[in-house]
Design a protein around this motif. Structure first.
Motif, PDB file in Angstrom:
ATOM      1  N   PHE A 128       0.849  -1.290  -0.120  1.00 37.50           N
ATOM      2  CA  PHE A 128      -0.010   0.100  -0.044  1.00 37.50           C
ATOM      3  C   PHE A 128       0.763   1.209   0.025  1.00 37.50           C
ATOM      4  CE2 PHE A 128      -1.878   3.590   2.535  1.00 37.50           C
ATOM      5  CZ  PHE A 128      -2.741   3.865   1.772  1.00 37.50           C
ATOM      6  N   LEU A 129       1.720   1.227   0.717  1.00 34.16           N
ATOM      7  CA  LEU A 129       2.673   2.638   0.891  1.00 34.16           C
ATOM      8  C   LEU A 129       3.586   2.655  -0.420  1.00 34.16           C
ATOM      9  CD1 LEU A 129       4.155   2.080   4.657  1.00 34.16           C
ATOM     10  CD2 LEU A 129       2.381   3.838   3.776  1.00 34.16           C
ATOM     11  N   GLY A 130       3.928   1.602  -1.012  1.00 36.48           N
ATOM     12  CA  GLY A 130       4.502   2.018  -2.447  1.00 36.48           C
ATOM     13  C   GLY A 130       3.520   2.350  -3.519  1.00 36.48           C
ATOM     14  N   SER A 131       2.377   1.894  -3.339  1.00 36.40           N
ATOM     15  CA  SER A 131       1.333   2.428  -4.499  1.00 36.40           C
ATOM     16  C   SER A 131       0.920   3.900  -4.225  1.00 36.40           C
ATOM     17  CB  SER A 131       0.037   1.675  -4.566  1.00 36.40           C
ATOM     18  OG  SER A 131       0.201  -0.062  -4.680  1.00 36.40           O
ATOM     19  N   LEU A 132       0.840   4.378  -2.870  1.00 38.84           N
ATOM     20  CA  LEU A 132       0.700   5.364  -2.391  1.00 38.84           C
ATOM     21  C   LEU A 132       1.538   6.589  -2.645  1.00 38.84           C
ATOM     22  CD1 LEU A 132      -1.556   7.316  -0.660  1.00 38.84           C
ATOM     23  CD2 LEU A 132      -0.400   7.032   1.421  1.00 38.84           C
ATOM     24  N   ILE A 133       2.619   6.137  -2.446  1.00 35.09           N
ATOM     25  CA  ILE A 133       3.999   7.109  -3.068  1.00 35.09           C
ATOM     26  C   ILE A 133       3.882   7.358  -4.342  1.00 35.09           C
ATOM     27  CG2 ILE A 133       6.505   7.027  -3.142  1.00 35.09           C
ATOM     28  CD1 ILE A 133       6.316   5.778  -0.153  1.00 35.09           C
ATOM     29  N   LEU A 134       3.733   6.320  -5.271  1.00 32.59           N
ATOM     30  CA  LEU A 134       3.791   6.568  -6.688  1.00 32.59           C
ATOM     31  C   LEU A 134       2.498   7.305  -7.011  1.00 32.59           C
ATOM     32  CD1 LEU A 134       4.860   3.149  -8.300  1.00 32.59           C
ATOM     33  CD2 LEU A 134       6.037   5.197  -8.035  1.00 32.59           C
ATOM     34  N   LYS A 135       1.286   7.085  -6.451  1.00 36.41           N
ATOM     35  CA  LYS A 135       0.186   7.856  -6.807  1.00 36.41           C
ATOM     36  C   LYS A 135       0.275   9.345  -6.292  1.00 36.41           C
ATOM     37  CE  LYS A 135      -3.976   8.212  -8.659  1.00 36.41           C
ATOM     38  NZ  LYS A 135      -3.823   8.384 -10.117  1.00 36.41           N
ATOM     39  N   ILE A 136       0.723   9.536  -5.350  1.00 41.53           N
ATOM     40  CA  ILE A 136       1.183  11.106  -4.988  1.00 41.53           C
ATOM     41  C   ILE A 136       2.062  11.777  -5.840  1.00 41.53           C
ATOM     42  CG2 ILE A 136       2.125  12.439  -3.006  1.00 41.53           C
ATOM     43  CD1 ILE A 136       0.744  10.292  -1.025  1.00 41.53           C
ATOM     44  N   SER A 137       3.167  10.665  -6.267  1.00 40.57           N
ATOM     45  CA  SER A 137       3.900  11.505  -7.072  1.00 40.57           C
ATOM     46  C   SER A 137       3.624  11.724  -8.453  1.00 40.57           C
ATOM     47  CB  SER A 137       5.423  10.728  -6.923  1.00 40.57           C
ATOM     48  OG  SER A 137       5.263   9.422  -7.639  1.00 40.57           O
ATOM     49  N   ASP A 138       2.280  11.105  -8.809  1.00 45.31           N
ATOM     50  CA  ASP A 138       1.888  11.006 -10.089  1.00 45.31           C
ATOM     51  C   ASP A 138       2.502  10.358 -11.137  1.00 45.31           C
ATOM     52  OD1 ASP A 138      -0.488  11.820 -11.544  1.00 45.31           O
ATOM     53  OD2 ASP A 138       0.578  13.570 -12.561  1.00 45.31           O
ATOM     54  N   TYR A 139       3.150   9.143 -10.793  1.00 45.84           N
ATOM     55  CA  TYR A 139       3.816   8.273 -11.814  1.00 45.84           C
ATOM     56  C   TYR A 139       2.733   7.676 -12.815  1.00 45.84           C
ATOM     57  CZ  TYR A 139       6.965   4.463 -13.281  1.00 45.84           C
ATOM     58  OH  TYR A 139       7.617   3.648 -13.872  1.00 45.84           O
ATOM     59  N   ASN A 140       3.315   7.729 -13.942  1.00 47.38           N
ATOM     60  CA  ASN A 140       2.606   6.987 -14.986  1.00 47.38           C
ATOM     61  C   ASN A 140       3.290   5.830 -15.851  1.00 47.38           C
ATOM     62  OD1 ASN A 140       0.060   8.851 -15.018  1.00 47.38           O
ATOM     63  ND2 ASN A 140       1.550  10.527 -15.689  1.00 47.38           N
TER      64      ASN A 140
END
Length: 141
Positions: A128-140
């Motif tokens: 979850f933390l990995g996904s959250l960090i990527l989502k917050i950083s707007d990774y595509n």
């Protein structure tokens, strides 16, 4: 809805679920009488399976889709961790739950479940933390 957002929702759902299991459900087993524990445990495992099974399958499918889109530390690390949670669930927890019988003391059952379940709690929290960090950083992907 983008794939990372779906993944974030799945990871969040499994993380919340595992923390509830870890802090509420497993310790709560001691509040059943021995004769009632066997009955309730059978009902519990069937009901929780209806929730956990689809979430785990969806998480695996989405993680594989992300891996097909991009091979990087996040996607490879995610698939490894997801597979570890599957291995722990089906090689340790399913047999452990199947071995629970009303004659066992609840302290033994609870101690074993809680102690071993910290690994799944850790891994689903990391996902979850990995996904959250990527989502917050707007990774595509």
């Amino acid at each position: 809805m983008d794939l990372l957002f779906i993944r974030l929702l799945l990871d969040f759902g499994l993380m919340v679920l595992i923390w509830i299991v870890q802090l509420v459900i497993y310790p709560g087993l001691c509040y059943y009488k021995n004769e009632d524990l066997g009955k309730w445990h059978k009902i519990y495992t069937q009901r929780i399976g209806v929730i956990v099974g689809p979430l785990m399958i969806a998480q695996l499918v989405v993680t594989l889709m992300q891996l097909m889109q991009a091979q990087n530390l996040y996607t490879w690390g995610s698939i490894v961790i997801v597979l570890i949670t599957w291995i722990l669930t089906f090689l340790i927890f399913v047999p452990l739950h199947n071995s629970i019988n009303p004659g066992e003391s609840c302290e033994e059952i609870t101690t074993s479940l809680v102690k071993k379940n910290w690994w799944r709690t850790f891994f689903w929290s990391i996902l979850f933390l990995g996904s959250l960090i990527l989502k917050i950083s707007d990774y595509n992907f």
